[in-house]
Write an enzyme that holds these catalytic residues in place. Structure first.
Site, PDB file in Angstrom:
ATOM      1  N   ASP A  54       9.706  10.534   9.506  1.00  0.00           N
ATOM      2  CA  ASP A  54       9.466   9.495   8.511  1.00  0.00           C
ATOM      3  C   ASP A  54       7.963   9.283   8.344  1.00  0.00           C
ATOM      4  O   ASP A  54       7.185   9.499   9.275  1.00  0.00           O
ATOM      5  CB  ASP A  54      10.098   8.169   8.944  1.00  0.00           C
ATOM      6  CG  ASP A  54      11.615   8.228   8.994  1.00  0.00           C
ATOM      7  OD1 ASP A  54      12.199   9.118   8.348  1.00  0.00           O
ATOM      8  OD2 ASP A  54      12.206   7.378   9.689  1.00  0.00           O
ATOM      9  N   MET A  55       7.566   8.811   7.173  1.00  0.00           N
ATOM     10  CA  MET A  55       6.153   8.604   6.878  1.00  0.00           C
ATOM     11  C   MET A  55       5.455   7.777   7.955  1.00  0.00           C
ATOM     12  O   MET A  55       4.347   8.101   8.391  1.00  0.00           O
ATOM     13  CB  MET A  55       6.005   7.915   5.520  1.00  0.00           C
ATOM     14  CG  MET A  55       4.575   7.617   5.125  1.00  0.00           C
ATOM     15  SD  MET A  55       4.472   6.922   3.462  1.00  0.00           S
ATOM     16  CE  MET A  55       2.709   6.600   3.347  1.00  0.00           C
TER      17      MET A  55
END
Length: 210
Positions: A54-55
């Site tokens: 995930d970012m």
């Protein structure tokens, strides 16, 4: 490239430590900045993605740099022969020293990109956890995802009543304000080298707030 730490490199692959706040692959919103793979391809044009973080999650990612390596490593992820370990800091004092979460997950269509527990329609997901440390407000955990669903660790811990601190999607109030970023880090990845077939274990220590 200066912001991306290379943990291992040979002519077949890279292993890097992705910073928090960086997309793994190019997104649809330019304001998110260049993704990890776009930056790496400036120096390694044949680099490709076989898994994502995930970012807002930091940590270890393996990046194949040719087709043979891509096929081999992608197959390992598909067959779940790789292993991963994460560390996280959650809001609240967890009493159990270790345990597991078995909760099926599905996309929350009313609140994208959030995921949610849905035992009827969701996909099976399993996470193992073990306490590393506790304070009077938070607990630091070692996490092993047995499956690899989107946002699995974040939603599983939330389902126990222990949201990861600094999580802008799944925490609020004091839990959100406790840290200025999501306190989730991929600290270890093991896989077989696509050519030598030797076991490769790469670690990147977590730098989390507790």
């Amino acid at each position: 490239m200066n912001e991306i730490e290379i943990l291992y490199q040979d002519k077949y692959l890279l292993v890097v430590n992705k910073p928090s706040g960086m997309l793994s692959i190019k997104g649809s919103r330019p304001e998110k900045g260049k993704s990890l793979i776009e930056i790496l391809q400036e120096d390694f044009p044949s680099a490709s993605i076989v898994h994502r973080l995930d970012m807002d999650t930091s940590g270890v990612m393996v990046i194949p740099t040719n087709r043979m390596a891509h096929r081999s490593i992608a197959k390992q992820f598909e067959e779940r022969t790789t292993s991963k370990r994460y560390e996280a800091v959650v809001w609240g004092v967890m009493q159990n020293d270790e345990g597991e979460v078995n909760a099926a997950l599905i996309a929350d269509k009313n609140n994208p990109p959030r995921q949610k527990v849905d035992e009827t329609n969701g996909k099976h997901a399993k996470t193992l956890y073990k306490v590393i440390d506790r304070t009077d407000k938070v607990t630091k955990l070692s996490l092993t995802p047995v499956t690899g669903r989107s946002h699995q660790l974040r939603v599983h811990l939330l389902s126990l009543g222990f949201p990861i601190v600094g999580d802008s999607l799944y925490s609020e109030g004091e839990a959100l304000e406790y840290a200025d970023r999501l306190q989730l880090h991929s600290c270890m990845l093991t896989f077989k080298h696509p050519i030598t077939k030797k076991d490769i274990k790469i670690e990147a220590p977590a730098k989390l707030v507790i």
